[in-house]
Design an enzyme around this catalytic site. Structure first.
Site, PDB file in Angstrom:
ATOM      1  N   LYS A 110      12.717  -1.830  11.006  1.00 17.84           N
ATOM      2  CA  LYS A 110      11.535  -2.657  10.752  1.00 17.84           C
ATOM      3  C   LYS A 110      11.821  -3.509   9.522  1.00 17.84           C
ATOM      4  O   LYS A 110      12.724  -3.200   8.742  1.00 17.84           O
ATOM      5  CB  LYS A 110      10.281  -1.800  10.556  1.00 17.84           C
ATOM      6  CG  LYS A 110      10.333  -0.854   9.380  1.00 17.84           C
ATOM      7  CD  LYS A 110       9.065  -0.004   9.266  1.00 17.84           C
ATOM      8  CE  LYS A 110       7.927  -0.807   8.687  1.00 17.84           C
ATOM      9  NZ  LYS A 110       6.765   0.034   8.296  1.00 17.84           N
TER      10      LYS A 110
ATOM     11  N   ASP B 185       0.141  -8.763  -1.057  1.00 16.79           N
ATOM     12  CA  ASP B 185      -0.169  -8.795  -2.488  1.00 16.79           C
ATOM     13  C   ASP B 185      -1.252  -9.804  -2.858  1.00 16.79           C
ATOM     14  O   ASP B 185      -1.699  -9.827  -4.006  1.00 16.79           O
ATOM     15  CB  ASP B 185       1.102  -9.096  -3.300  1.00 16.79           C
ATOM     16  CG  ASP B 185       1.963  -7.859  -3.514  1.00 16.79           C
ATOM     17  OD1 ASP B 185       1.548  -6.765  -3.101  1.00 16.79           O
ATOM     18  OD2 ASP B 185       3.052  -7.993  -4.095  1.00 16.79           O
TER      19      ASP B 185
ATOM     20  N   ARG C 108       1.398  -3.913 -15.241  1.00 16.70           N
ATOM     21  CA  ARG C 108       2.662  -3.773 -14.511  1.00 16.70           C
ATOM     22  C   ARG C 108       3.138  -5.106 -13.947  1.00 16.70           C
ATOM     23  O   ARG C 108       4.333  -5.294 -13.725  1.00 16.70           O
ATOM     24  CB  ARG C 108       2.503  -2.775 -13.361  1.00 16.70           C
ATOM     25  CG  ARG C 108       2.426  -1.314 -13.783  1.00 16.70           C
ATOM     26  CD  ARG C 108       2.375  -0.403 -12.568  1.00 16.70           C
ATOM     27  NE  ARG C 108       3.434  -0.755 -11.647  1.00 16.70           N
ATOM     28  CZ  ARG C 108       3.295  -0.802 -10.323  1.00 16.70           C
ATOM     29  NH1 ARG C 108       2.150  -0.507  -9.754  1.00 16.70           N
ATOM     30  NH2 ARG C 108       4.310  -1.133  -9.545  1.00 16.70           N
TER      31      ARG C 108
ATOM     32  N   CYS D  81       2.488   2.291  -7.141  1.00 16.54           N
ATOM     33  CA  CYS D  81       1.049   2.253  -6.855  1.00 16.54           C
ATOM     34  C   CYS D  81       0.683   3.236  -5.746  1.00 16.54           C
ATOM     35  O   CYS D  81       1.526   3.697  -4.994  1.00 16.54           O
ATOM     36  CB  CYS D  81       0.629   0.854  -6.403  1.00 16.54           C
ATOM     37  SG  CYS D  81       0.923  -0.422  -7.604  1.00 16.54           S
TER      38      CYS D  81
ATOM     39  N   SER E  95      11.765  -4.634   6.035  1.00 14.46           N
ATOM     40  CA  SER E  95      11.522  -3.945   4.762  1.00 14.46           C
ATOM     41  C   SER E  95      12.133  -4.754   3.627  1.00 14.46           C
ATOM     42  O   SER E  95      13.341  -4.984   3.615  1.00 14.46           O
ATOM     43  CB  SER E  95      12.140  -2.544   4.797  1.00 14.46           C
ATOM     44  OG  SER E  95      12.221  -1.997   3.487  1.00 14.46           O
ATOM     45  N   VAL E  96      11.296  -5.171   2.691  1.00 16.11           N
ATOM     46  CA  VAL E  96      11.792  -5.958   1.558  1.00 16.11           C
ATOM     47  C   VAL E  96      12.784  -5.141   0.735  1.00 16.11           C
ATOM     48  O   VAL E  96      13.905  -5.565   0.464  1.00 16.11           O
ATOM     49  CB  VAL E  96      10.619  -6.450   0.679  1.00 16.11           C
ATOM     50  CG1 VAL E  96      11.135  -7.068  -0.621  1.00 16.11           C
ATOM     51  CG2 VAL E  96       9.768  -7.455   1.437  1.00 16.11           C
TER      52      VAL E  96
ATOM     53  N   LYS F 225       7.996 -11.063 -11.064  1.00 15.22           N
ATOM     54  CA  LYS F 225       8.292  -9.633 -11.174  1.00 15.22           C
ATOM     55  C   LYS F 225       9.092  -9.150  -9.965  1.00 15.22           C
ATOM     56  O   LYS F 225      10.091  -8.444 -10.107  1.00 15.22           O
ATOM     57  CB  LYS F 225       6.993  -8.832 -11.282  1.00 15.22           C
ATOM     58  CG  LYS F 225       7.182  -7.319 -11.211  1.00 15.22           C
ATOM     59  CD  LYS F 225       5.864  -6.584 -11.231  1.00 15.22           C
ATOM     60  CE  LYS F 225       5.230  -6.433  -9.881  1.00 15.22           C
ATOM     61  NZ  LYS F 225       5.741  -5.285  -9.089  1.00 15.22           N
ATOM     62  N   ASN F 226       8.657  -9.543  -8.785  1.00 21.62           N
ATOM     63  CA  ASN F 226       9.279  -9.023  -7.561  1.00 21.62           C
ATOM     64  C   ASN F 226      10.663  -9.608  -7.299  1.00 21.62           C
ATOM     65  O   ASN F 226      11.431  -9.048  -6.517  1.00 21.62           O
ATOM     66  CB  ASN F 226       8.363  -9.268  -6.362  1.00 21.62           C
ATOM     67  CG  ASN F 226       7.135  -8.377  -6.393  1.00 21.62           C
ATOM     68  OD1 ASN F 226       7.110  -7.365  -7.075  1.00 21.62           O
ATOM     69  ND2 ASN F 226       6.107  -8.758  -5.662  1.00 21.62           N
TER      70      ASN F 226
ATOM     71  N   ARG G 128       8.186   1.631  -8.086  1.00 18.99           N
ATOM     72  CA  ARG G 128       8.832   1.662  -6.794  1.00 18.99           C
ATOM     73  C   ARG G 128      10.204   0.969  -6.801  1.00 18.99           C
ATOM     74  O   ARG G 128      11.154   1.423  -6.163  1.00 18.99           O
ATOM     75  CB  ARG G 128       7.904   0.972  -5.787  1.00 18.99           C
ATOM     76  CG  ARG G 128       8.420   0.965  -4.373  1.00 18.99           C
ATOM     77  CD  ARG G 128       8.297   2.322  -3.748  1.00 18.99           C
ATOM     78  NE  ARG G 128       9.056   2.408  -2.526  1.00 18.99           N
ATOM     79  CZ  ARG G 128       9.273   3.532  -1.866  1.00 18.99           C
ATOM     80  NH1 ARG G 128       8.800   4.655  -2.322  1.00 18.99           N
ATOM     81  NH2 ARG G 128       9.962   3.540  -0.751  1.00 18.99           N
TER      82      ARG G 128
ATOM     83  N   ARG H  33       5.431   4.466   1.148  1.00 21.64           N
ATOM     84  CA  ARG H  33       6.510   3.488   1.224  1.00 21.64           C
ATOM     85  C   ARG H  33       7.820   4.262   1.307  1.00 21.64           C
ATOM     86  O   ARG H  33       8.526   4.409   0.327  1.00 21.64           O
ATOM     87  CB  ARG H  33       6.465   2.567   0.004  1.00 21.64           C
ATOM     88  CG  ARG H  33       5.197   1.741  -0.074  1.00 21.64           C
ATOM     89  CD  ARG H  33       5.392   0.539  -0.952  1.00 21.64           C
ATOM     90  NE  ARG H  33       4.715   0.697  -2.217  1.00 21.64           N
ATOM     91  CZ  ARG H  33       4.640  -0.251  -3.146  1.00 21.64           C
ATOM     92  NH1 ARG H  33       5.196  -1.417  -2.944  1.00 21.64           N
ATOM     93  NH2 ARG H  33       4.015  -0.046  -4.275  1.00 21.64           N
TER      94      ARG H  33
ATOM     95  N   ILE I 221       0.414  -4.274   6.431  1.00 21.72           N
ATOM     96  CA  ILE I 221       1.597  -3.837   5.690  1.00 21.72           C
ATOM     97  C   ILE I 221       1.417  -2.412   5.162  1.00 21.72           C
ATOM     98  O   ILE I 221       2.252  -1.545   5.413  1.00 21.72           O
ATOM     99  CB  ILE I 221       1.912  -4.803   4.527  1.00 21.72           C
ATOM    100  CG1 ILE I 221       1.998  -6.248   5.044  1.00 21.72           C
ATOM    101  CG2 ILE I 221       3.203  -4.391   3.820  1.00 21.72           C
ATOM    102  CD1 ILE I 221       3.098  -6.501   6.057  1.00 21.72           C
TER     103      ILE I 221
END
Length: 417
Positions: free
Chosen positions: A161, A305, A397, A116, A163-164, A22-23, A92, A121, A327
């Site tokens: 910082k 996660d 999700r 979520c 951040s994905v 998913k990510n 998100r 975020r 996180i």
């Protein structure tokens, strides 16, 4: 509203095939907006977040269809630049369309995203970085209204910082920026590497110049592309923990073991027996579970996660463990529900003190977010009797066919209305 009924306690035995990530899929789907040609994607997971992203792309003008197991995205007539709140509010990852829309059309209006309730975020890192590529923006009534009057222009950007999401957004945007962009202090999660591999296959000029730095030379257009999305490492980690917590014997297939080395090492430390092969792992859970301390961190550290799932396992450890969540500031919401099932967990700021030797009792519980949902399933799998898990829309999700996969390996679980 649907819920899950789980009748524990059974040892899980058998094989589980891991779905696509998913990510990884979300930024790759956003990146397809760069193309005016067809993109063929394999291994997209069938989960709600992916459905939402596909609906968002269609609202922007993408034509999407399924052909022989592939999702075909045609953006030859995609011209819209408005991402509405109705679609963006639930997920998100939808903010990731901002970069490619700016790169392609020099403008975008995208709703500030939802998702979520695990903590704040903010998207300020995305916006500050995009401004260094020549983007001007304002926030008006919950929307980011952004323009790049002269197009995107390459620059050197260091993220304040790790951040994905910001890393993904800037990588995609910079592919069409004039000149050279260097990004430093990047997130380096495997999903970001998958996005980079996808963009390179599209014809983008990207290369890693150090562990957390990328050099991107802007191009004008991309080519027709076939790509298969990587496996879901969080799903794989979840089922590995399911085997450990139920004293089960599972073979986890369709994975790349080196990507989940951190999770494998943790499970070895708690006492699980693990045999690694080329694209699969066999894990046997043991009755005695050793306590360990965990600190969540950006990759290659312990993924936030996987924190909730590991907490369930450590509840059954022989001694006290401490989990430090670095996180997100609100990611212990599952603790109250686990304590209702018999756990003894204390929260002290960003630390969870997990007192071991828990014998989980069945209960009716409430899911609060995606990973919290699955942690409650893991606890229920070990409890003798029937547990009921409410608000499982969170679960849908990010986990494809979870009850079907668990049933196949011996769990007594069913979905009810």
């Amino acid at each position: 509203m649907q819920k899950l009924e789980v009748l524990g306690a059974n040892k899980l035995k058998g094989q589980i095939n891991i779905s696509g990530s998913k990510n990884a899929s979300l930024p790759i789907l956003a990146a397809t907006l760069l193309s005016k040609k067809k993109v063929y994607l394999k291994n997209l997971p069938r989960v709600k977040d992916i459905e939402t992203m596909l609906m968002l792309l269609e609202s922007l003008g993408s034509k999407i269809k399924k052909i022989k197991g592939k999702t075909v995205i045609d953006n030859s007539n995609q011209k819209k630049t408005f991402a509405s709140y109705n679609l963006v509010k639930t997920m998100r990852g939808s903010i990731l369309v901002l970069g490619p829309l700016l790169a392609k059309f020099k403008k975008a209006k995208v709703s500030s995203p939802g998702g979520c309730s695990i903590g704040v975020r903010p998207i300020d890192i995305h916006l500050k970085a995009l401004s260094k590529l020549g983007v001007k923006y304002k926030i008006d009534q919950g929307y980011v209204i952004a323009t790049a009057p002269k197009g995107l222009i390459g620059n050197s950007i260091r993220f304040s910082k790790i951040s994905v999401g910001a890393t993904e957004n800037l990588i995609i945007a910079a592919c069409f920026a004039k000149g050279i962009t260097t990004l430093s202090n990047c997130a380096i999660e495997p999903e970001i590497e998958d996005l980079v591999n996808f963009l390179i296959k599209m014809g983008c000029n990207i290369r890693w110049i150090s562990k957390r730095s990328l050099k991107i030379v802007g191009i004008d257009e991309v080519k027709e592309t076939n790509y298969s999305v990587m496996f879901d490492r969080i799903e794989a980690g979840t089922y590995l923990i399911a085997a450990a917590v139920t004293e089960g014997n599972l073979t986890i297939k369709k994975i790349i073991p080196k990507i989940i080395k951190t999770e494998i090492d943790m499970l070895k430390k708690v006492g699980a027996k693990i045999v690694i092969k080329k694209n699969e792992i066999n894990i046997i859970g043991k009755k005695k579970i050793n306590s360990i301390n965990i600190n969540t961190a950006p990759f290659p550290g312990v993924a936030t996660d996987i924190q909730a799932q590991m907490m369930v396992l450590l509840c059954k450890a022989n001694k006290r463990s401490i989990i430090t969540e670095n996180i997100f500031e609100n990611r212990f919401m599952h603790v109250a529900e686990l304590n209702r099932m018999g756990a003894n967990i204390l929260i002290n700021g960003k630390k969870a003190i997990v007192n071991g030797n828990t014998i989980f009792a069945p209960a009716e519980v409430m899911a609060t977010d995606l990973r919290a949902s699955v942690s409650l399933i893991l606890a229920a799998l070990t409890a003798k009797g029937k547990s009921v898990i409410n608000r499982i829309y969170h679960l849908d999700r990010g986990y494809e066919s979870i009850e079907k996969k668990l049933k196949k390996v011996g769990a007594k679980i069913r979905r009810v209305n």
